[in-house]
Design a protein around this motif. Structure first.
Motif, PDB file in Angstrom:
ATOM      1  N   LYS A 169      -3.757   4.641   6.541  1.00  0.00           N
ATOM      2  CA  LYS A 169      -2.518   4.875   7.280  1.00  0.00           C
ATOM      3  C   LYS A 169      -1.311   4.202   6.645  1.00  0.00           C
ATOM      4  O   LYS A 169      -0.175   4.533   6.970  1.00  0.00           O
ATOM      5  CB  LYS A 169      -2.677   4.393   8.719  1.00  0.00           C
ATOM      6  CG  LYS A 169      -3.766   5.152   9.486  1.00  0.00           C
ATOM      7  CD  LYS A 169      -3.908   4.630  10.907  1.00  0.00           C
ATOM      8  CE  LYS A 169      -4.956   5.400  11.686  1.00  0.00           C
ATOM      9  NZ  LYS A 169      -5.121   4.891  13.064  1.00  0.00           N
ATOM     10  N   SER A 170      -1.567   3.237   5.760  1.00  0.00           N
ATOM     11  CA  SER A 170      -0.468   2.528   5.106  1.00  0.00           C
ATOM     12  C   SER A 170      -0.969   1.952   3.794  1.00  0.00           C
ATOM     13  O   SER A 170      -2.176   1.957   3.508  1.00  0.00           O
ATOM     14  CB  SER A 170       0.048   1.391   5.998  1.00  0.00           C
ATOM     15  OG  SER A 170      -0.918   0.355   6.073  1.00  0.00           O
ATOM     16  N   ASP A 172      -1.189  -1.065   3.059  1.00  0.00           N
ATOM     17  CA  ASP A 172      -2.044  -2.220   3.353  1.00  0.00           C
ATOM     18  C   ASP A 172      -3.511  -1.834   3.467  1.00  0.00           C
ATOM     19  O   ASP A 172      -4.397  -2.652   3.197  1.00  0.00           O
ATOM     20  CB  ASP A 172      -1.604  -2.901   4.651  1.00  0.00           C
ATOM     21  CG  ASP A 172      -0.299  -3.680   4.490  1.00  0.00           C
ATOM     22  OD1 ASP A 172       0.055  -3.983   3.331  1.00  0.00           O
ATOM     23  OD2 ASP A 172       0.352  -3.960   5.509  1.00  0.00           O
ATOM     24  N   GLU A 307       4.547   7.080   2.437  1.00  0.00           N
ATOM     25  CA  GLU A 307       4.677   5.686   1.994  1.00  0.00           C
ATOM     26  C   GLU A 307       3.638   5.360   0.924  1.00  0.00           C
ATOM     27  O   GLU A 307       3.933   4.678  -0.075  1.00  0.00           O
ATOM     28  CB  GLU A 307       4.491   4.750   3.201  1.00  0.00           C
ATOM     29  CG  GLU A 307       4.369   3.281   2.837  1.00  0.00           C
ATOM     30  CD  GLU A 307       3.675   2.461   3.928  1.00  0.00           C
ATOM     31  OE1 GLU A 307       3.354   1.292   3.649  1.00  0.00           O
ATOM     32  OE2 GLU A 307       3.463   2.984   5.045  1.00  0.00           O
ATOM     33  N   VAL A 308       2.421   5.835   1.113  1.00  0.00           N
ATOM     34  CA  VAL A 308       1.350   5.575   0.150  1.00  0.00           C
ATOM     35  C   VAL A 308       1.629   6.310  -1.159  1.00  0.00           C
ATOM     36  O   VAL A 308       1.477   5.751  -2.254  1.00  0.00           O
ATOM     37  CB  VAL A 308      -0.014   5.987   0.739  1.00  0.00           C
ATOM     38  CG1 VAL A 308      -1.114   5.925  -0.321  1.00  0.00           C
ATOM     39  CG2 VAL A 308      -0.369   5.091   1.920  1.00  0.00           C
TER      40      VAL A 308
END
Length: 366
Positions: A169-170, A172, A307-308
């Motif tokens: 999802k991100s 991180d 974002e990724v």
């Protein structure tokens, strides 16, 4: 009409292409001799599309040479392991192999341009770069240094990003992620905290099942379905930004290639071109049905968040800059490919992109 009849008329052009591979003009005489070679593969025989590129090349070569040129195909592990295929050709254990050049970035990161680099070319762009824009000549400067010559014999087309045991999802979520991934993409995801693993095809499923790795990319729906990854990692991500296309190469021992007559080289080159065309077509034909079956069986399609994607692009550009600073041939290949890619998109955004976008939307409207 027999395949030999269709192809033999194009051998003059193939002879010129063979000269480009060899790095010099093709001699005028057209003679042929018998060969009986062995070809080791980086792929298991059960993967009939990617391994089948080699089979198709061998079949076509036998037909257009009237059986004078015979090659026996060996799957990964039968002579050497999949990642040792190039070594076996270099040292003369076998005369040739079918493999993905990016498996050998440990020898020189420039090998990646023979298969795919992150955010690189599409299949059509890659073929144009290889055969029209000078990419193959540049690559054979590298290959010749390793005692081989290389000719593309197939392409998997744009690939999926692979199978994940958890959702991404991100950025991180990439930290600490142990992922089977090939080529320079491993260096890219390592910049974002992931842990790349190089694992042969036959070992990926048990590694996912045991949790030794958290994710794995291989090819796309047709090949992935055969390896059963959906049973042990439910999330199927796209796009495979590290493989917008991925060429399969025939590597031939340089001494063996140079010992061939001009017609031999032309026939090998013509058979390679035919295998390239048919392998690309096969993947386009089989992947739609495979993705339907995978989703019906429970695979959960997921797109990487923007974002990724942006973080991966930034990391890829950093990797390219770092390697280019140390490796002049890599820089030449990267600069050459990038300029070609940018020029291609200048045209494709007008024609291909606008047409395909309209047709995809039209399909969605029924």
């Amino acid at each position: 009409m027999k395949r030999r009849d269709m192809l033999v008329g194009g051998l003059a052009g193939a002879s010129a292409a063979a000269a480009a591979v060899a790095g010099g003009p093709a001699p005028a005489q057209a003679q042929s001799t018998e060969i009986n070679w062995r070809m080791t593969s980086s792929y298991p025989a059960s993967l009939d599309a990617v391994y089948g590129a080699g089979d198709t090349f061998i079949k076509v070569l036998g037909e257009i040479s009237d059986g004078r040129m015979r090659i026996q195909h060996f799957a990964a592990g039968e002579i050497v392991g999949g990642f040792q295929a190039l070594d076996a050709v270099q040292n003369g254990t076998v005369e040739c192999c079918d493999t993905a050049p990016f498996y050998y970035v440990g020898k020189d990161p420039s090998f990646a341009f023979g298969a795919s680099v992150p955010f690189g070319l599409s299949t059509r762009q890659q073929n144009a770069w290889f055969f029209q824009a000078g990419g193959l000549e540049l690559l054979n400067e590298l290959f010749n240094q390793h005692n081989v010559v290389g000719i593309p014999i197939g392409n998997t087309n744009a690939q999926m990003a692979g199978w994940f045991r958890k959702e991404i999802k991100s950025v991180d979520d990439l930290k600490g992620l142990k992922m089977r991934i090939g080529g320079l993409a491993g260096q890219v995801i390592a910049k974002l905290g992931a842990v790349p693993q190089q694992i042969p095809a036959g070992d990926i499923y048990p590694a996912l099942e045991r949790g030794t790795i958290d994710a794995a990319e291989w090819v796309g729906p047709y090949d992935d379905e055969r390896l059963g990854f959906a049973k042990v990692a439910p999330y199927y991500y796209y796009p495979g930004w590290w493989e917008g296309a991925s060429a399969i190469f025939l590597f031939i021992n340089k001494d063996r290639w140079e010992a061939l007559k001009p017609l031999d080289r032309a026939q090998i080159t013509a058979a390679a071109h035919q295998a390239n065309t048919l392998t690309i077509a096969k993947y386009d034909q089989v992947n739609p049905g495979a993705i339907r079956r995978l989703v019906a069986a429970g695979a959960q399609l997921r797109a990487f968040p923007p974002e990724v994607m942006e973080a991966c692009l930034k990391a890829a550009n950093e990797v390219f800059a770092e390697i280019s600073a140390q490796n002049p041939l890599f820089k030449r290949l990267h600069d050459h490919m990038t300029a070609f890619r940018n020029e291609q998109y200048l045209w494709q955004q007008i024609a291909e992109y606008s047409y395909e976008t309209f047709m995809i939307r039209a399909r969605g409207r029924g």
